[in-house]
Design an enzyme around this catalytic site. Structure first.
Site, PDB file in Angstrom:
ATOM      1  N   VAL A  14       3.676 -14.541  25.960  1.00 17.19           N
ATOM      2  CA  VAL A  14       4.827 -13.671  26.224  1.00 17.19           C
ATOM      3  C   VAL A  14       5.373 -13.882  27.627  1.00 17.19           C
ATOM      4  CG1 VAL A  14       5.596 -11.276  26.419  1.00 17.19           C
ATOM      5  CG2 VAL A  14       4.014 -11.931  24.601  1.00 17.19           C
ATOM      6  N   ASP A  32      -0.854 -14.989  37.300  1.00 19.75           N
ATOM      7  CA  ASP A  32      -1.914 -14.916  36.300  1.00 19.75           C
ATOM      8  C   ASP A  32      -3.256 -14.988  37.019  1.00 19.75           C
ATOM      9  OD1 ASP A  32      -1.882 -15.512  32.980  1.00 19.75           O
ATOM     10  OD2 ASP A  32      -3.786 -15.800  34.013  1.00 19.75           O
ATOM     11  N   ARG A  37      -5.133 -21.867  34.534  1.00 18.90           N
ATOM     12  CA  ARG A  37      -3.865 -21.735  33.825  1.00 18.90           C
ATOM     13  C   ARG A  37      -2.703 -21.981  34.789  1.00 18.90           C
ATOM     14  NH1 ARG A  37      -0.486 -21.944  29.498  1.00 18.90           N
ATOM     15  NH2 ARG A  37       0.849 -20.122  29.263  1.00 18.90           N
ATOM     16  N   THR A  89      -3.220  -6.597  25.170  1.00 26.74           N
ATOM     17  CA  THR A  89      -3.803  -5.287  24.876  1.00 26.74           C
ATOM     18  C   THR A  89      -4.581  -5.403  23.568  1.00 26.74           C
ATOM     19  OG1 THR A  89      -1.613  -4.720  23.985  1.00 26.74           O
ATOM     20  CG2 THR A  89      -2.203  -3.785  26.124  1.00 26.74           C
ATOM     21  N   THR A 124       1.973  -4.349  24.131  1.00 27.09           N
ATOM     22  CA  THR A 124       1.973  -3.393  23.026  1.00 27.09           C
ATOM     23  C   THR A 124       0.995  -2.260  23.292  1.00 27.09           C
ATOM     24  OG1 THR A 124       2.520  -5.141  21.464  1.00 27.09           O
ATOM     25  CG2 THR A 124       1.586  -3.113  20.557  1.00 27.09           C
ATOM     26  N   CYS A 264      -0.881  -9.495  17.273  1.00 25.38           N
ATOM     27  CA  CYS A 264       0.066  -8.403  17.031  1.00 25.38           C
ATOM     28  C   CYS A 264      -0.224  -7.666  15.731  1.00 25.38           C
ATOM     29  CB  CYS A 264       1.497  -8.949  17.038  1.00 25.38           C
ATOM     30  SG  CYS A 264       2.035  -9.549  18.649  1.00 25.38           S
ATOM     31  N   ARG A 335      -6.169 -16.373  18.592  1.00 26.16           N
ATOM     32  CA  ARG A 335      -6.507 -14.977  18.831  1.00 26.16           C
ATOM     33  C   ARG A 335      -6.588 -14.178  17.528  1.00 26.16           C
ATOM     34  NH1 ARG A 335      -2.010 -13.161  23.013  1.00 26.16           N
ATOM     35  NH2 ARG A 335      -0.806 -14.355  21.499  1.00 26.16           N
TER      36      ARG A 335
END
Length: 426
Positions: A14, A32, A37, A89, A124, A264, A335
């Protein structure tokens, strides 16, 4: 707001596309906590494959008014006037929301806040998290007063990993703010880079609730067709044919059965359910849908075993090949993948399970699941069962017949392979 400096906290699926989008018009600091990364991104390498190398390197060419600066040092964000939080989250092993990354990000931002700064959350959450959990953390670590010294907003992410059509700027953005004036400023900020437009919600809680029900609705719809698939398999009816026929009606919404994972759809319903339980309501439909979808991996594996027994294929000490371990097709994201549930259930029957995925990162899969991943060219064995779990385009190039033992079973979770070479599908 005329010349904001934006800090994006979290550079994953995102945060990175959002940072690159804003960097076309504004000076952006991408932060980050993962130094590896950050270093990879500085070289133009994005393992999520969400941002092409050329576009990333172009964004990193800073000038006086625009461009992206990457860092793993929180102090580098001190000059920012707008902070946008895009950290994950997740849920824990008991399906409870884990807000630790969100709280830790708020602690870091709180230490940097200046008068007039705005903090926008995209992660979220369930309704109330921004104002009831995050804002008190910001106040505590800044010593400042909410809606007097600093302000907040919520603009839920709608990124669809692996989707090259619905990118961050082409998806309509819901926005909100802690005061009417701030809400308009936040909406204008996003509208300046989101070509699809914006929708200004009436409050932060409304925006939070809108996000969490988007994926909950999809989860319930997929759970419904997963249940249909179970029923129709017992009735020896082709589920895909039923759905195709039903879809000829103008108001029928077509969903397909399958494994429902990802960060999600497989997670968000638990956030809404948690808040519902806190206020004394048992969300029966939401949790029922989640139970159905959470159990599909085990169900698929057991259906494969039934077919193997019917064909007298070798089960105990047999060999199985699972095609795909990412949570969705043509995407490297593992994920909350439900393909692992298929693998683990097959292993309970003392089967040796090989896993092939041309998109997933080998080192990541080894770390997360202890699996030595194969690419398509590395498959040199034959198998007693083959399960297509993820519909990567590369799998269409495999010669499935050459990978089968005499009595092997081929099961297609995604209705992706030619029907002439499969023994069963959802």
């Amino acid at each position: 707001m005329n010349s904001p400096k934006i800090a994006i906290i979290g550079l994953g699926y995102v945060g990175l596309p959002l940072a690159v989008a804003f960097a076309e018009k504004y000076r952006v600091i991408g932060f980050d906590i993962d130094q590896h990364r950050v270093q990879a991104l500085k070289k133009g390498t994005d393992h999520t494959l969400e941002v092409p190398e050329a576009k990333l390197l172009e964004a990193l060419q800073e000038n006086s008014s625009a461009g992206l600066k990457l860092t793993a040092d929180p102090e580098a964000m001190r000059e920012a006037t707008i902070f946008i939080v895009t950290v994950p989250t997740p849920t824990d092993k008991n399906r409870k929301p884990v807000l630790t990354p969100l709280i830790e990000a708020s602690e870091s931002i709180g230490k940097l806040l200046k008068d007039g700064d705005i903090v926008i959350y995209e992660s979220t959450v369930y309704p109330g998290v921004t104002e009831e959990i995050c804002v008190p953390v910001l106040e505590l670590h800044s010593g400042k007063t909410f809606n007097k010294d600093f302000f907040a907003g919520y603009s839920p992410e709608r990124i669809n990993p692996g989707d090259k059509l619905h990118t961050v700027t082409s998806i309509l953005k819901v926005t909100s703010g802690s005061t009417p004036e701030i809400a308009k400023k936040i909406d204008a900020l996003y509208a300046s880079v989101i070509t699809a437009g914006t929708h200004l919600a009436s409050s932060i809680k409304v925006a939070e609730a809108a996000k969490v029900i988007e994926n909950s609705q999809r989860d319930i719809n997929i759970a419904f067709v997963n249940e249909l698939s179970k029923i129709f398999r017992l009735l020896d009816i082709d589920t895909s044919a039923v759905l195709e026929a039903a879809a000829t009606k103008w108001n029928f919404t077509k969903y397909t059965p399958g494994l429902v994972g990802g960060h999600c759809i497989g997670v968000d319903p638990y956030y809404l359910a948690q808040k519902a339980l806190e206020v004394g309501y048992n969300p029966e439909i939401i949790l029922s849908g989640r139970r159905m979808n959470d159990g599909m991996g085990k169900y698929v594996a057991n259906e494969v075993i039934k077919l193997m027994l019917n064909k007298e294929a070798k089960v105990k000490n047999g060999k199985a090949l699972v095609l795909g371990i990412t949570f969705k097709e043509n995407c490297p994201d593992t994920r909350n993948t439900k393909a692992i549930d298929v693998i683990r259930e097959l292993e309970t029957y003392n089967m040796q399970v090989d896993v092939c995925d041309p998109w997933a990162d080998k080192a990541e899969v080894k770390t997360l699941f202890g699996i030595d991943l194969l690419t398509c060219s590395e498959i040199h064995s034959t198998y007693d069962s083959i399960v297509l779990a993820v519909s990567h385009q590369e799998f269409l190039q495999l010669d499935i017949s050459a990978l089968k033992n005499d009595k092997a079973v081929v099961f297609d979770v995604k209705s992706f392979l030619p029907t002439t070479i499969i023994d069963g599908r959802l």
